[in-house]
Design an enzyme around this catalytic site. Structure first.
Site, PDB file in Angstrom:
ATOM      1  N   ARG A 109     -82.630  22.603 -69.346  1.00  0.00           N
ATOM      2  CA  ARG A 109     -81.689  21.570 -68.936  1.00  0.00           C
ATOM      3  C   ARG A 109     -81.213  21.848 -67.522  1.00  0.00           C
ATOM      4  O   ARG A 109     -80.986  22.983 -67.126  1.00  0.00           O
ATOM      5  CB  ARG A 109     -80.468  21.529 -69.876  1.00  0.00           C
ATOM      6  N   ASP A 117     -88.460  21.460 -64.022  1.00  0.00           N
ATOM      7  CA  ASP A 117     -88.724  20.186 -64.694  1.00  0.00           C
ATOM      8  C   ASP A 117     -87.424  19.422 -64.918  1.00  0.00           C
ATOM      9  O   ASP A 117     -87.454  18.249 -65.276  1.00  0.00           O
ATOM     10  CB  ASP A 117     -89.424  20.445 -66.045  1.00  0.00           C
ATOM     11  N   ASP A 138     -81.192  36.953 -75.695  1.00  0.00           N
ATOM     12  CA  ASP A 138     -80.516  35.956 -76.527  1.00  0.00           C
ATOM     13  C   ASP A 138     -79.394  36.665 -77.262  1.00  0.00           C
ATOM     14  O   ASP A 138     -79.654  37.465 -78.171  1.00  0.00           O
ATOM     15  CB  ASP A 138     -81.486  35.311 -77.521  1.00  0.00           C
ATOM     16  N   GLU A 140     -80.278  13.709 -62.529  1.00  0.00           N
ATOM     17  CA  GLU A 140     -81.613  13.134 -62.709  1.00  0.00           C
ATOM     18  C   GLU A 140     -81.569  11.612 -62.564  1.00  0.00           C
ATOM     19  O   GLU A 140     -80.779  10.962 -63.243  1.00  0.00           O
ATOM     20  CB  GLU A 140     -82.174  13.532 -64.080  1.00  0.00           C
ATOM     21  N   ARG A 155     -86.730  27.956 -80.858  1.00  0.00           N
ATOM     22  CA  ARG A 155     -88.084  27.453 -81.143  1.00  0.00           C
ATOM     23  C   ARG A 155     -88.983  27.493 -79.916  1.00  0.00           C
ATOM     24  O   ARG A 155     -90.109  27.980 -79.960  1.00  0.00           O
ATOM     25  CB  ARG A 155     -88.003  26.019 -81.684  1.00  0.00           C
ATOM     26  N   ILE A 156     -88.494  26.966 -78.793  1.00  0.00           N
ATOM     27  CA  ILE A 156     -89.338  26.889 -77.602  1.00  0.00           C
ATOM     28  C   ILE A 156     -89.566  28.273 -77.011  1.00  0.00           C
ATOM     29  O   ILE A 156     -90.695  28.627 -76.640  1.00  0.00           O
ATOM     30  CB  ILE A 156     -88.713  25.940 -76.567  1.00  0.00           C
ATOM     31  N   HIS A 216     -89.006  15.887 -65.388  1.00  0.00           N
ATOM     32  CA  HIS A 216     -88.518  16.066 -66.768  1.00  0.00           C
ATOM     33  C   HIS A 216     -89.561  15.572 -67.777  1.00  0.00           C
ATOM     34  O   HIS A 216     -89.305  14.702 -68.625  1.00  0.00           O
ATOM     35  CB  HIS A 216     -87.191  15.334 -66.973  1.00  0.00           C
ATOM     36  N   CYS A 241     -87.447  24.687 -67.752  1.00  0.00           N
ATOM     37  CA  CYS A 241     -87.873  23.506 -68.501  1.00  0.00           C
ATOM     38  C   CYS A 241     -86.846  23.175 -69.585  1.00  0.00           C
ATOM     39  O   CYS A 241     -87.175  22.503 -70.567  1.00  0.00           O
ATOM     40  CB  CYS A 241     -89.235  23.740 -69.150  1.00  0.00           C
ATOM     41  N   ALA A 253     -91.332  17.141 -72.687  1.00  0.00           N
ATOM     42  CA  ALA A 253     -91.640  16.556 -73.995  1.00  0.00           C
ATOM     43  C   ALA A 253     -92.557  15.343 -73.887  1.00  0.00           C
ATOM     44  O   ALA A 253     -92.818  14.676 -74.903  1.00  0.00           O
ATOM     45  CB  ALA A 253     -90.348  16.153 -74.706  1.00  0.00           C
TER      46      ALA A 253
END
Length: 300
Positions: free
Chosen positions: A227, A251, A169, A256, A149-150, A274, A225, A277
């Site tokens: 993980r 990000d 992919d 973290e 999706r992203i 991060h 952006c 979202a």
């Protein structure tokens, strides 16, 4: 039915559940011991990323039917134990696709135009116009690793800048927004900008490492952006010092909050905490979409 919410979510989802007759209790980020104590009386548990839904918590859930994660990722939930006990685990990953894609584009433009350095320069009272000669996104080759999706939302936006899109992919044999390449190395060898949009799994952990960088063209911009842990941070530092990576935009981090001081203080790294979202729209959608799924799953 009783719903326990242990991480802050947007009111949109809570209001929807209340309208559907659910009883809601909010306890912000309880300890594991506290969650084990109270979980037996609830039918639904809603979390984000802070609450850890461990095996012990799940094993003490007498009535629990659903564990819902408002947003992307399930790495803070013991999905295996939940499934073994017949507890449905659901999330709302579609909620943040646009916000993460927009941050990715922002990183591209900021790196190409050296925006953070230019900003700091003016803040320091300087006027270094000639120093900040930038580059356009137009005409660049942008490699997207992970075309879910992203990744697709990023591709759509990149195309608007008249840039060339290349995707990697292994799960796809068609990509409507650009060309597919067969090897990860080809993305690094052929592209000017590389952006990562895959989940963190055992297969993707440290996927971007020195071996990949050694096969890369020089001077790429690298964006993550997705993980932390997908990029080996020590190998990234080596690639930055070798000028294989001209700028890294991060990000997310292996740990973290991050504590890699060499990375945090590196002059060729642009950092955010991060926030992919972290938009009003994404948080609203994460909450509401999850609530709708819960109601549908329970057929209320």
């Amino acid at each position: 039915m009783k719903v326990l919410i242990t991480d802050k979510i947007h009111d949109a989802g809570k209001d929807y559940l209340v309208k559907k007759g659910f009883e809601i209790k909010e306890i912000e980020t309880p300890s594991e011991a506290r969650l084990i104590e109270i979980i037996p009386e609830y039918d639904v548990l809603i979390v984000r990323s802070a609450t850890k839904v461990t095996k012990k918590v799940i094993e003490n859930a007498k009535r629990l039917k659903i564990i819902g994660r408002a947003g992307v990722g399930l790495d803070n939930i013991d999905v295996k134990t939940a499934e073994e006990r017949g507890i449905k685990v659901i999330n709302s990953p579609e909620s943040s696709s646009v916000s993460v894609a927009e941050l990715t584009i922002l990183f591209m433009l900021s790196a190409l135009r050296r925006l953070p350095d230019a900003h700091n320069s003016v803040k320091e009272g300087k006027w270094e116009k000639k120093k900040f000669m930038g580059k356009e996104l137009r005409g660049k080759k942008v490699g997207i690793i992970g075309l879910g999706r992203i990744g697709k939302e990023v591709a759509k936006r990149v195309k608007c800048f008249d840039a060339e899109v290349m995707g990697f992919d292994p799960h796809l044999d068609h990509f409507e927004y650009g060309s597919l390449v067969g090897k990860l190395e080809d993305i690094f060898l052929r592209c000017d900008i590389v952006t990562i949009h895959t989940p963190l799994t055992e297969g993707t952990r440290n996927m971007i490492n020195r071996s990949i960088f050694e096969k890369s063209k020089r001077g790429i911009i690298l964006i993550n952006c997705a993980r932390g842990g997908i990029i080996n941070e020590n190998d990234l530092l080596w690639a930055l010092d070798e000028e294989i990576v001209s700028i890294a935009c991060l990000d997310v981090y292996e740990k973290e909050p991050p504590d890699n001081t060499l990375l945090l203080n590196h002059p060729k790294v642009i950092l955010t905490p991060h926030i992919g979202a972290q938009t009003v729209e994404a948080q609203r959608d994460a909450s509401l979409l999850l609530a709708v799924k819960i109601v549908k799953e329970l057929d209320v």
